[in-house]
Write a protein that holds these residues in place. Sequence first.
Motif, PDB file in Angstrom:
ATOM      1  N   CYS A  22       0.853  -1.196   0.000  1.00  0.00           N
ATOM      2  CA  CYS A  22       0.000   0.000   0.000  1.00  0.00           C
ATOM      3  C   CYS A  22       0.887   1.245   0.000  1.00  0.00           C
ATOM      4  O   CYS A  22       0.995   1.961   1.006  1.00  0.00           O
ATOM      5  CB  CYS A  22      -0.922  -0.008   1.206  1.00  0.00           C
ATOM      6  SG  CYS A  22      -2.067  -1.404   1.234  1.00  0.00           S
ATOM      7  N   THR A  23       1.504   1.513  -1.137  1.00  0.00           N
ATOM      8  CA  THR A  23       2.475   2.605  -1.231  1.00  0.00           C
ATOM      9  C   THR A  23       1.923   3.812  -1.993  1.00  0.00           C
ATOM     10  O   THR A  23       2.681   4.738  -2.299  1.00  0.00           O
ATOM     11  CB  THR A  23       3.754   2.107  -1.918  1.00  0.00           C
ATOM     12  OG1 THR A  23       3.418   1.512  -3.178  1.00  0.00           O
ATOM     13  CG2 THR A  23       4.454   1.073  -1.046  1.00  0.00           C
ATOM     14  N   SER A  24       0.624   3.791  -2.293  1.00  0.00           N
ATOM     15  CA  SER A  24      -0.038   4.952  -2.899  1.00  0.00           C
ATOM     16  C   SER A  24      -1.526   4.763  -2.661  1.00  0.00           C
ATOM     17  O   SER A  24      -1.945   4.163  -1.680  1.00  0.00           O
ATOM     18  CB  SER A  24       0.312   5.071  -4.390  1.00  0.00           C
ATOM     19  OG  SER A  24      -0.158   3.954  -5.117  1.00  0.00           O
ATOM     20  N   GLY A  25      -2.356   5.290  -3.550  1.00  0.00           N
ATOM     21  CA  GLY A  25      -3.786   5.037  -3.510  1.00  0.00           C
ATOM     22  C   GLY A  25      -4.463   5.480  -2.227  1.00  0.00           C
ATOM     23  O   GLY A  25      -4.084   6.462  -1.594  1.00  0.00           O
ATOM     24  N   PHE A  26      -5.503   4.744  -1.845  1.00  0.00           N
ATOM     25  CA  PHE A  26      -6.330   5.140  -0.718  1.00  0.00           C
ATOM     26  C   PHE A  26      -5.520   5.306   0.568  1.00  0.00           C
ATOM     27  O   PHE A  26      -5.813   6.182   1.382  1.00  0.00           O
ATOM     28  CB  PHE A  26      -7.444   4.105  -0.494  1.00  0.00           C
ATOM     29  CG  PHE A  26      -8.470   4.048  -1.586  1.00  0.00           C
ATOM     30  CD1 PHE A  26      -9.251   5.150  -1.904  1.00  0.00           C
ATOM     31  CD2 PHE A  26      -8.669   2.876  -2.310  1.00  0.00           C
ATOM     32  CE1 PHE A  26     -10.215   5.090  -2.903  1.00  0.00           C
ATOM     33  CE2 PHE A  26      -9.620   2.808  -3.313  1.00  0.00           C
ATOM     34  CZ  PHE A  26     -10.403   3.917  -3.614  1.00  0.00           C
TER      35      PHE A  26
END
Length: 390
Positions: free
Chosen positions: A114-118
């Motif tokens: 989870c290194t971008s996005g939400f």
Amino acid sequence: MNAHVAKVETFIVTVPRDTPYLGPLGPGERVNSRGYVVRKGNGTIYPSVDRSIAVRITAADGSEGWGETYGICAPRATTEIINDLLVPELIGRHPDDVESIWDDLYGLMRVRGCTSGFHVDAITALDIALWDLRARRHGLPLWQMLGDRQRDRVPGYLSGLPAATLQGRVEMAKRFRDEGHDAFKIHAVVSSEGIVEEVAALRQALGDDALLMVDLHWKFSPEDALELIERMATYRPHFIEAPVKPEDVGGLAWLARRSPVAIAAGEEWYTEYEARLRVSQRSVAFIQPEMGHTGITQFRRINALAEAGSIATAPHATVGAGLFLAASLHASVTLPGLWRHEWQHSVFSRSLELLDTDMAYADCSYSLPTGPGLGACPGKRFWDYAELVS
């Protein structure tokens, strides 16, 4: 007095609009059962309303800071990350530690990819609110916490001509020109009568001195983008934005080496890690950080890369309630390498109606909000559209 974080509140802000963002529905487009439209031009989903996520952080002594993040699609995905994952790790932290807080919150989900996005959108809302709280507690405007002021105002360029036809977009552009505007960006996703044809028509209508920019919305292969840019080159666009899919890091670099027109990109890059992959390959002449994705901490780090690489900065502006736009202006006024800041005229005036602020746009430039912190906070109308999410 105790400035440690004691409480975080999260709000979804939804403002109806008559015409969907980017303009009227095109052939074969419809608003689906959840209120979204998929634009046929690039296969991307957009809401039929204006929507973002705001947060209020309250310190133990009662002082407050406001933040905002991107929230136009599936906003509860972001609010759940804020409330379930991030807030328990934020309570008790001090706003003066905002940059290390960003690193800690980012690291919580790094090993899950989870290194971008939400996930990073969620951090962004908290990051801006912490910076706002920090500056307010020091009694300073936010820019003064970020660096030396380089200019009195932030120069801008007009973004979007949301009319249904090419003729309508040309007439709209001419009206803006007559009001004194000198720089125009078209959104090719709604150039239904041809992208090159639209650029040609605008050049003819606006004259030789107008700056024209073209947002291609990540639609093309590098080879197809190059062919299209070569056809547009005779009309002297100032830059071509987002020509290839964001995943195609190598393709963007390949195109930048061959394009006769400067390449701009970066609104979808959340962190310095993503930006470094492109900057290291000299993939862009203009970098376009979006404060609604990066927050202040990463906006500054991305711009440090741009400065080191002698790349101009042209900050992006998107749909929002105006809080992260205020943060973007505060950061932009400190940037030696700033070119111009995007002005989404169909969004900005609506955002101002939600806020208590003296932020404004006139004479092709923004005036910075004054007062401590962001110089902007929710006004009376904000609460008509805000839903508390626990």
